[in-house]
Scaffold this active site. Structure first.
Site, PDB file in Angstrom:
ATOM      1  N   GLN A  94       6.902   9.504   5.366  1.00 42.24           N
ATOM      2  CA  GLN A  94       5.751  10.307   4.930  1.00 42.24           C
ATOM      3  C   GLN A  94       6.127  11.786   4.890  1.00 42.24           C
ATOM      4  OE1 GLN A  94       2.515   9.184   7.501  1.00 42.24           O
ATOM      5  NE2 GLN A  94       2.345   7.166   6.569  1.00 42.24           N
ATOM      6  N   LYS A 131       0.821  -1.217   0.000  1.00 37.49           N
ATOM      7  CA  LYS A 131       0.000   0.000   0.000  1.00 37.49           C
ATOM      8  C   LYS A 131       0.853   1.264   0.000  1.00 37.49           C
ATOM      9  CE  LYS A 131      -1.334   0.429   4.899  1.00 37.49           C
ATOM     10  NZ  LYS A 131      -1.065   1.791   5.341  1.00 37.49           N
ATOM     11  N   SER A 132       2.035   1.205   0.570  1.00 37.76           N
ATOM     12  CA  SER A 132       2.927   2.377   0.507  1.00 37.76           C
ATOM     13  C   SER A 132       3.285   2.695  -0.940  1.00 37.76           C
ATOM     14  CB  SER A 132       4.246   2.072   1.227  1.00 37.76           C
ATOM     15  OG  SER A 132       4.187   2.407   2.565  1.00 37.76           O
ATOM     16  N   LYS A 138       0.785   6.076  15.324  1.00 37.42           N
ATOM     17  CA  LYS A 138       0.362   5.333  14.128  1.00 37.42           C
ATOM     18  C   LYS A 138      -1.166   5.254  14.133  1.00 37.42           C
ATOM     19  CE  LYS A 138       4.428   4.602  12.525  1.00 37.42           C
ATOM     20  NZ  LYS A 138       4.845   5.325  11.327  1.00 37.42           N
ATOM     21  N   ARG A 197       0.289   2.334  19.227  1.00 38.82           N
ATOM     22  CA  ARG A 197       0.534   0.882  19.142  1.00 38.82           C
ATOM     23  C   ARG A 197       1.228   0.330  20.367  1.00 38.82           C
ATOM     24  NH1 ARG A 197       1.779   0.478  12.744  1.00 38.82           N
ATOM     25  NH2 ARG A 197      -0.418   0.396  12.169  1.00 38.82           N
ATOM     26  N   ASP A 222       6.563  -0.843  10.954  1.00 35.10           N
ATOM     27  CA  ASP A 222       5.199  -1.367  10.916  1.00 35.10           C
ATOM     28  C   ASP A 222       5.124  -2.810  11.420  1.00 35.10           C
ATOM     29  OD1 ASP A 222       4.301   1.028   9.981  1.00 35.10           O
ATOM     30  OD2 ASP A 222       4.351   0.444   7.873  1.00 35.10           O
ATOM     31  N   SER A 236      10.921   9.793   9.062  1.00 36.30           N
ATOM     32  CA  SER A 236       9.558   9.556   8.598  1.00 36.30           C
ATOM     33  C   SER A 236       9.496   9.653   7.088  1.00 36.30           C
ATOM     34  CB  SER A 236       8.594  10.574   9.213  1.00 36.30           C
ATOM     35  OG  SER A 236       7.384  10.554   8.487  1.00 36.30           O
TER      36      SER A 236
END
Ligand code: S3P
Length: 682
Positions: A166, A15-16, A347, A351, A320, A164
């Protein structure tokens, strides 16, 4: 999934990588082709957002076998959406789109679900503001919903406090969109999918250590991006759930996960697994589209899981996968220490807290720290209710733990897995059934010699008269594969029952013991299937007797008969390959077949072929009458309760109306060829 030498499965696309491909494709100049796009909630949310920005996205409605096509209008050509963009649960989609939007002369509101609306956005807002964009929070500071006003930007150098991908990608996208140089420095190296994709699209990205920071620079952004042409590899993070399952649950079945992304910035779990005593073999298969991919083979764990220490530089590469480490740690010998993982608190859920709460609840001793956990492994039974906190990875990690011996866990919200792994629970149930059915361990791992133990399965189904029997046999001959003719197998059972005391009466009441007593067996001579009944080879003519023809459809509709033949059919998957022909090959028997083909043809052509098979050149009115019969049969076939004829997920439909038998064979052979070369590991 099949079981030749163990279990072979596939997981959905990464999905990334997918979300990057969707966003970058929407900035390119021209049409991008993206194959194997997963239909998880996150990629779909990002695709919808891109479409709402005026970019044409085609092919997403299909089952997944067709590539998605994105007509990129160029770097700054997105249009004002009608309303807010809802990114649902996707942090990657939100943050990457924010970067790209900062360079568009638009004002766009982004929002998301309850979990996404808790996640910090200031980490991207701050650098984007420094570049000249406006970012405003509409309800609460620092979180969605937020409005991005974009336009001309200036260059930036960003020193990130945490690694990160993102944040890094958002800044790179802003730089690319606005045509200004940018540099991102991070304390550790985060995943580099954006960099690879940008390179593939013609941008130059310079990376390397500068002092003690990892630097990624876009010094000279290009005026346009080339469209993409790529297939998304399987998601390594999704694959790790089944590695964990194999490590926890069985130790007896080797499990192979095919075509998984092996980007080294993502596979940090592998060395940790090795330290825990889990033996994972990596079988690389090249790097199509710039992303390395290959198979993962888990031989299970022999001596028991060992506790580990995980922290520091290692964390970004397995960010992850910490939930996986935690559930393995629950069953490991000793105390596992995870540190340097404070990022996990922001996240899809917190988590660290979610892991600690749930592990404790089911009976595992855990200590929680600001940046990690200490987990004391235990062999005692674990049971209780697991709270998912809207987090797919928490649900799936405890899902695999729950599927292991000595565990009885109830997952409160299993549906959350859909954001990254639609079909996760079904696949888990299927692999569990396999392990319970329990093939004995086939001995030393056959993958020690390249190609050994790897059987490529080609599932062929199709409507009556579509040409499937002749074609399947010819494909098998061409490729040197076995040909599984499931119709002949059902005929053999029919014949055997007819010759038994039961006859054809009340076949619906047949018992497992009666079926066992028939001792139906398969063997192959030069790839051709032969059936034995009670040890005796059955001649082909006997299978075609008219009493068999008239009873076979009743017999094959008996669920017990179908179940009885399931494992036998699966056991046919041995040697280099198998062409499996029959109505449920791609759906039930080999749902993870490498190639699935659904043959079809216009109804009059099918009618003509059936009449020809009966040995005569038919008159037009005979063709009409046969076509009408076929239509009724199609209707029955597709609506019958047991094994209805339906196109398997991921099957390629081949219209054979205009193809003669050699032409049909050729089309299928071409679909198989890529798999033949790809099993030669490099
Ligand atoms: C992702 C980066 C990681 C990861 C997330 C996906 C990405 O987040 O946890 O699941 O696609 O770039 P961070 O960049 O916040 O570390």
């Amino acid at each position: 999934m099949d079981r030749g030498e163990g279990l072979t499965i596939r997981v959905p696309g990464d999905k990334s990588i997918t979300q990057r491909a969707l966003i970058l494709g929407a900035l390119a100049d021209g049409e991008s082709r993206i194959g194997a796009v997963p239909r998880g909630g996150d990629p779909l949310a990002t695709a919808r957002a891109v479409a709402a920005l005026g970019v044409e996205v085609r092919g997403l409605d299909g089952a997944g076998s067709e590539p998605v096509r994105i007509r990129g209008p160029g770097l700054r050509r997105w249009t004002q959406p009608a309303g807010a963009l809802d990114l649902c649960n996707s942090g990657t989609g939100t943050r990457l789109l924010s970067g790209a939007l900062a360079a568009q002369p638009l004002e766009v509101v982004l929002r998301g679900d309850a979990s996404l609306s808790q996640r910090p956005m200031e980490r991207i807002a701050a650098p984007l503001r420094r570049m000249g964009a406006s970012v405003d929070y509409l309800e609460r500071p620092g979180v969605l919903p937020m409005r991005i006003g974009g336009g001309a930007l200036t260059s930036v150098r960003h020193d990130g406090e945490v690694a990160s991908a993102q944040v890094k990608s958002a800044i790179l996208l802003a730089g690319i969109g606005a045509g200004v140089p940018v540099e991102v420095r991070e304390p550790h190296r985060s995943r580099d999918h954006s960099e690879r994709m940008l390179e593939a699209m013609g941008a130059e990205v310079v990376e390397g250590w500068r002092g003690d920071a990892w630097s990624v620079r876009l010094a000279d952004p290009p005026a346009r991006l080339e469209p993409l042409d790529m297939d998304i590899p399987g998601d390594f993070s999704s694959a790790t759930f089944f590695i964990a399952w194999a490590a926890l649950a069985t130790g007896q079945l080797p499990v192979t996960i095919r075509s998984v992304g092996l980007n080294p910035t993502r596979t940090g779990l592998l060395p940790v697994l090795a330290r825990m005593g889990v033996d994972v073999e990596v079988l690389p298969r090249g790097a199509p589209g710039g992303e390395p991919a290959g198979d993962l083979r888990v031989a299970g764990q022999g001596a028991g899981l060992q506790a580990v220490e995980v922290g520091g530089d290692e964390v970004p590469g397995l960010i992850d996968e910490v939930p996986i480490v935690a559930v393995l740690a629950a069953r490991a010998d000793g105390v596992t220490r995870i540190s340097g993982a404070a990022e996990l608190r922001v996240k899809e859920s917190d988590r660290l807290a979610a892991l600690a709460v749930n592990l404790r609840r089911i009976g595992v001793a855990v200590e929680e720290f600001p940046d990690g956990l200490e987990i004391r492994g235990t062999g005692k039974p674990l049971s209780g209710r697991v709270e998912c906190f809207h987090d797919h990875r928490i649900a799936m990690a405890f899902g695999v733990l729950g599927a292991s011996p000595g565990c009885d866990l109830a997952i409160d919200d299993p549906g959350v897995a859909d954001v990254s792994f639609p079909g996760f629970w079904e696949l888990l149930a299927r692999v569990e059934r396999h392990s319970v059915a329990g093939a004995p361990h086939p001995g030393p791992t056959p993958a020690a010699s390249p190609g050994a133990g790897r059987c490529i399965v080609v599932a062929v189904d199709g409507s009556a008269g579509s040409g499937k029997s002749t074609t399947a046999a010819a494909v098998a001959r061409r490729l040197g594969f076995r040909h599984l003719d499931s119709g002949a197998l059902y005929r053999a059972v029919t014949l055997a029952l007819l010759e038994s005391e039961r006859g054809s009466e009340d076949v619906e009441d047949v018992t497992p013991a009666e079926l066992d007593a028939l001792r139906i067996g398969l063997e192959w001579h030069d790839g051709t299937m032969h059936v034995r009944i009670r040890g005796t080879l059955v001649p082909d003519e006997a299978l075609r007797e008219s009493r068999v023809t008239s009873e076979v459809s009743r017999v094959s509709a008996v669920p017990l008969v179908r179940d009885h033949l399931l494992e036998l059919q699966r056991s046919a998957a041995a040697g280099p390959g198998l062409v499996a022909e029959g109505r449920d090959m791609g759906t039930v028997i080999f749902p993870s077949a490498e190639v699935k083909v659904h043959l079809d043809a216009e109804i009059r052509e099918r009618a003509r072929r059936r009449l020809l098979q009966r040995g005569r050149q038919p008159a037009p009115e005979e063709v009409d009458a046969e076509a009408a019969r076929l239509e009724r049969r199609d209707q029955r076939d597709s609506t019958r309760a047991i094994a209805p004829l339906s196109r398997a997920e991921g099957a390629v439909t081949v219209d054979t109306t205009e193809l003669d038998p050699p032409g049909q064979t050729e089309v299928i052979v071409q679909l198989v060829l890529p798999f033949l070369t790809s099993v030669e590991y490099n």
